[in-house]
Every structure is written in C-alpha cells, then in structure tokens.
Design a protein around this motif. Sequence first.
Motif, PDB file in Angstrom:
ATOM      1  N   LEU A   7      -5.796 -13.373   8.241  1.00 46.57           N
ATOM      2  CA  LEU A   7      -4.513 -13.453   7.559  1.00 46.57           C
ATOM      3  C   LEU A   7      -3.524 -14.217   8.432  1.00 46.57           C
ATOM      4  N   PRO A   8      -2.461 -14.764   7.851  1.00 43.54           N
ATOM      5  CA  PRO A   8      -1.570 -15.637   8.619  1.00 43.54           C
ATOM      6  C   PRO A   8      -0.770 -14.927   9.715  1.00 43.54           C
ATOM      7  N   ASP A   9      -0.472 -13.639   9.528  1.00 46.63           N
ATOM      8  CA  ASP A   9       0.384 -12.969  10.511  1.00 46.63           C
ATOM      9  C   ASP A   9      -0.357 -12.014  11.438  1.00 46.63           C
ATOM     10  N   MET A  10      -1.531 -11.533  11.038  1.00 43.20           N
ATOM     11  CA  MET A  10      -2.328 -10.640  11.884  1.00 43.20           C
ATOM     12  C   MET A  10      -3.742 -10.602  11.345  1.00 43.20           C
ATOM     13  N   ASP A  11      -4.699 -10.189  12.169  1.00 45.09           N
ATOM     14  CA  ASP A  11      -6.076 -10.165  11.683  1.00 45.09           C
ATOM     15  C   ASP A  11      -6.334  -8.890  10.883  1.00 45.09           C
ATOM     16  N   GLY A  12      -7.471  -8.911  10.199  1.00 45.18           N
ATOM     17  CA  GLY A  12      -7.788  -7.808   9.308  1.00 45.18           C
ATOM     18  C   GLY A  12      -7.912  -6.464  10.005  1.00 45.18           C
ATOM     19  N   LEU A  13      -8.376  -6.469  11.259  1.00 49.47           N
ATOM     20  CA  LEU A  13      -8.533  -5.212  11.978  1.00 49.47           C
ATOM     21  C   LEU A  13      -7.180  -4.557  12.248  1.00 49.47           C
ATOM     22  N   ALA A  14      -6.176  -5.369  12.570  1.00 52.93           N
ATOM     23  CA  ALA A  14      -4.841  -4.824  12.788  1.00 52.93           C
ATOM     24  C   ALA A  14      -4.267  -4.260  11.492  1.00 52.93           C
ATOM     25  N   VAL A  15      -4.501  -4.959  10.394  1.00 56.63           N
ATOM     26  CA  VAL A  15      -4.044  -4.467   9.094  1.00 56.63           C
ATOM     27  C   VAL A  15      -4.742  -3.159   8.753  1.00 56.63           C
ATOM     28  N   LEU A  16      -6.051  -3.109   9.001  1.00 56.05           N
ATOM     29  CA  LEU A  16      -6.805  -1.890   8.734  1.00 56.05           C
ATOM     30  C   LEU A  16      -6.197  -0.700   9.476  1.00 56.05           C
ATOM     31  N   GLY A  17      -5.858  -0.899  10.757  1.00 57.45           N
ATOM     32  CA  GLY A  17      -5.266   0.173  11.532  1.00 57.45           C
ATOM     33  C   GLY A  17      -3.975   0.690  10.923  1.00 57.45           C
ATOM     34  N   ARG A  18      -3.132  -0.220  10.454  1.00 60.99           N
ATOM     35  CA  ARG A  18      -1.863   0.186   9.856  1.00 60.99           C
ATOM     36  C   ARG A  18      -2.078   0.866   8.502  1.00 60.99           C
ATOM     37  N   LEU A  19      -3.043   0.345   7.729  1.00 63.09           N
ATOM     38  CA  LEU A  19      -3.340   0.976   6.448  1.00 63.09           C
ATOM     39  C   LEU A  19      -3.843   2.393   6.634  1.00 63.09           C
ATOM     40  N   ARG A  20      -4.680   2.588   7.646  1.00 64.28           N
ATOM     41  CA  ARG A  20      -5.237   3.914   7.888  1.00 64.28           C
ATOM     42  C   ARG A  20      -4.152   4.926   8.258  1.00 64.28           C
ATOM     43  N   ARG A  21      -3.088   4.468   8.891  1.00 62.10           N
ATOM     44  CA  ARG A  21      -2.002   5.387   9.208  1.00 62.10           C
ATOM     45  C   ARG A  21      -1.261   5.815   7.944  1.00 62.10           C
ATOM     46  N   GLU A  22      -1.183   4.897   6.965  1.00 58.21           N
ATOM     47  CA  GLU A  22      -0.511   5.217   5.707  1.00 58.21           C
ATOM     48  C   GLU A  22      -1.419   5.987   4.751  1.00 58.21           C
ATOM     49  N   LEU A  23      -2.677   5.515   4.655  1.00 54.05           N
ATOM     50  CA  LEU A  23      -3.649   6.082   3.709  1.00 54.05           C
ATOM     51  C   LEU A  23      -4.970   6.288   4.449  1.00 54.05           C
ATOM     52  N   PRO A  24      -5.126   7.405   5.137  1.00 56.67           N
ATOM     53  CA  PRO A  24      -6.288   7.596   6.015  1.00 56.67           C
ATOM     54  C   PRO A  24      -7.629   7.576   5.309  1.00 56.67           C
ATOM     55  N   ASP A  25      -7.660   7.880   4.022  1.00 55.00           N
ATOM     56  CA  ASP A  25      -8.945   7.991   3.323  1.00 55.00           C
ATOM     57  C   ASP A  25      -9.248   6.830   2.385  1.00 55.00           C
ATOM     58  N   VAL A  26      -8.352   5.856   2.270  1.00 60.27           N
ATOM     59  CA  VAL A  26      -8.586   4.780   1.303  1.00 60.27           C
ATOM     60  C   VAL A  26      -9.753   3.908   1.766  1.00 60.27           C
ATOM     61  N   ALA A  35       0.830  -1.202   0.000  1.00 61.58           N
ATOM     62  CA  ALA A  35       0.000   0.000   0.000  1.00 61.58           C
ATOM     63  C   ALA A  35       0.867   1.256   0.000  1.00 61.58           C
ATOM     64  N   ARG A  36       1.956   1.225   0.739  1.00 67.53           N
ATOM     65  CA  ARG A  36       2.855   2.389   0.814  1.00 67.53           C
ATOM     66  C   ARG A  36       3.447   2.692  -0.562  1.00 67.53           C
ATOM     67  N   GLU A  37       3.752   1.636  -1.321  1.00 63.92           N
ATOM     68  CA  GLU A  37       4.366   1.809  -2.645  1.00 63.92           C
ATOM     69  C   GLU A  37       3.330   2.066  -3.735  1.00 63.92           C
ATOM     70  N   PHE A  38       2.218   1.315  -3.703  1.00 68.19           N
ATOM     71  CA  PHE A  38       1.240   1.298  -4.787  1.00 68.19           C
ATOM     72  C   PHE A  38       0.242   2.450  -4.697  1.00 68.19           C
ATOM     73  N   ARG A  39      -0.044   2.919  -3.475  1.00 68.05           N
ATOM     74  CA  ARG A  39      -1.020   3.986  -3.229  1.00 68.05           C
ATOM     75  C   ARG A  39      -2.372   3.650  -3.860  1.00 68.05           C
ATOM     76  N   PRO A  40      -3.023   2.580  -3.395  1.00 70.54           N
ATOM     77  CA  PRO A  40      -4.275   2.145  -4.016  1.00 70.54           C
ATOM     78  C   PRO A  40      -5.418   3.109  -3.751  1.00 70.54           C
ATOM     79  N   ASP A  41      -6.435   3.045  -4.624  1.00 67.50           N
ATOM     80  CA  ASP A  41      -7.659   3.827  -4.446  1.00 67.50           C
ATOM     81  C   ASP A  41      -8.690   3.056  -3.634  1.00 67.50           C
ATOM     82  N   ALA A  42      -8.500   1.751  -3.474  1.00 65.90           N
ATOM     83  CA  ALA A  42      -9.376   0.909  -2.659  1.00 65.90           C
ATOM     84  C   ALA A  42      -8.619  -0.358  -2.284  1.00 65.90           C
ATOM     85  N   VAL A  43      -9.043  -0.982  -1.172  1.00 57.59           N
ATOM     86  CA  VAL A  43      -8.404  -2.201  -0.694  1.00 57.59           C
ATOM     87  C   VAL A  43      -9.467  -3.254  -0.438  1.00 57.59           C
ATOM     88  N   VAL A  44      -9.241  -4.472  -0.928  1.00 56.58           N
ATOM     89  CA  VAL A  44     -10.053  -5.637  -0.574  1.00 56.58           C
ATOM     90  C   VAL A  44      -9.252  -6.417   0.454  1.00 56.58           C
TER      91      VAL A  44
END
Length: 246
Positions: free
Chosen positions: A73-92, A59-68
């Motif tokens: 996930l094997p290393d962390m749950d989706g909520l934890a990923v969401l939190g990290r994504l929001r720090r990188e891309l708050p409006d995605v 996400a940091r490299e690609f700068r997506p307009d939306a995320v599925v």
Amino acid sequence: MAAISPQGRTELLRPDGSPVRVLVVDDEMSITELLSMALRYEGWQMRSAGDGRGAVRTAREFRPDAVVLDMMLPDMDGLAVLGRLRRELPDVPVLFLTAKDAVEDRIAGLTAGGDDYVTMPFSLEEVVARLRGLIRRSGAADRRSESVLVVGDLTLDEDSHEVTRTGQGIHLTATEFELLRFLMRNPRRVLSKAQILDRVWSYDFGGQANVVELYISYLRRKIDAGREPMIHTRRGAGYLIKPAAS
C-alpha cells in the motif's frame, strides 16, 4: 480473471439477517472495482480503502466480517495494516493479496496473523470462495444450510419450498415463491421491474410490467399482513426486502 459465476448466492448472512460485510483494501482502482462487482453480486455489503490509514478508519466504522488486504500500500505495508486492524477487530479474518512470486510475503503475512492469501493475477471466483470459507470458520455468518435463505424473521427453504415468518408457515404459489426467492437472494438491494421480469418471468415474457406490481401485492398480503413490513417500494426504482424494523 475468471468470469463471475451466474449463480449469485446470499446464504451467508449475519445472525440478524443482514448481509455479511467485506472491506477491500487496495490502491489499484481496477482491482477494487472488480472485487466490488463480485462481492456485491454475492449480495454482500462492501466498502473499500486505498491506503492503510483509510483501511483502519473504515474498519472502525464499517465493522467488516472479513478483509481483503493488499500487501503493498502507498502509506504502509500490509503487515502494519494487519496489526492495526487486529487492535480494532481482533477476530476479523484477513485475506492477503500478494504478488505471484512473493513467497516471503505470503509466509510473513500468515505468520503475522493473516488467515489466507491469493496471488495476483487472481480469479474472482477463488477470492469469493476463500472469503466464504473464512467467514464461515470465523462464525460471523449464520451457519445454515446453503439451501435456506434468511432475511430477518423470514425463512425460505429452496429445497423443500417451505416459507415461514416468525415460525409460521406461509403458502405461496410457484410464481410467488420465485419472486420471493429473488428478493431474498438480494436483501436490502433495490431490484427494478425489468430485473424482476427477466429473472422471474424470463426474457420472453410477453405481458406487461404491471404484473410485477400485482405479484408484489400478493406477497405483501402473505408476508407482511398484520406484521411489520419487509417488502418495500422505492418509487421510480423498484422493490426490496429487508428485515422488519424492530
């Protein structure tokens, strides 16, 4: 899963005329491949990641307009990923994939800031439709009529059959218009002569493949004459259209 609609549409474009970008995060290769096929059929750019850390990095490299985003996930749950994504891309906007009976997961995902969800097994058409809605509402895509195709400074109105570049009208024959429409529905994508023949001239066309070269040359004279070129040849592969270099 439902078959993909035969009408691939690419009217959702970034303001610069490039295709919208979608990041798919799922550790199941079969799901990623299906979604990749559906999204690329729409003319969108797509990247994938199989775990949470990879998702944040991509996400940091690609700068997506939306995320599925898969909830599991094997290393962390989706909520934890969401939190990290929001720090990188708050409006995605984020579309969660959840198990059919995981009501708590759906509620938790939406409460945590997810924008929508689909349950598995899901319809590919539903995923695409929901992504379209999210991308439009987020403002990431150019809000134009669905009948208008835009690539860079080139505009084609499928209803009125008007074509303009930098605001100047361009007259095309019916065949030239169909060829340009096919190219513009697939911006930045290399289309082979066989694909163009099948789509523009139909399967029962009895002529030679060099008719494609001929009509590409006609389009270039009208679209690119005196301007930075938009129509390009990939030798041995086919043709593509993309915004002119600035």
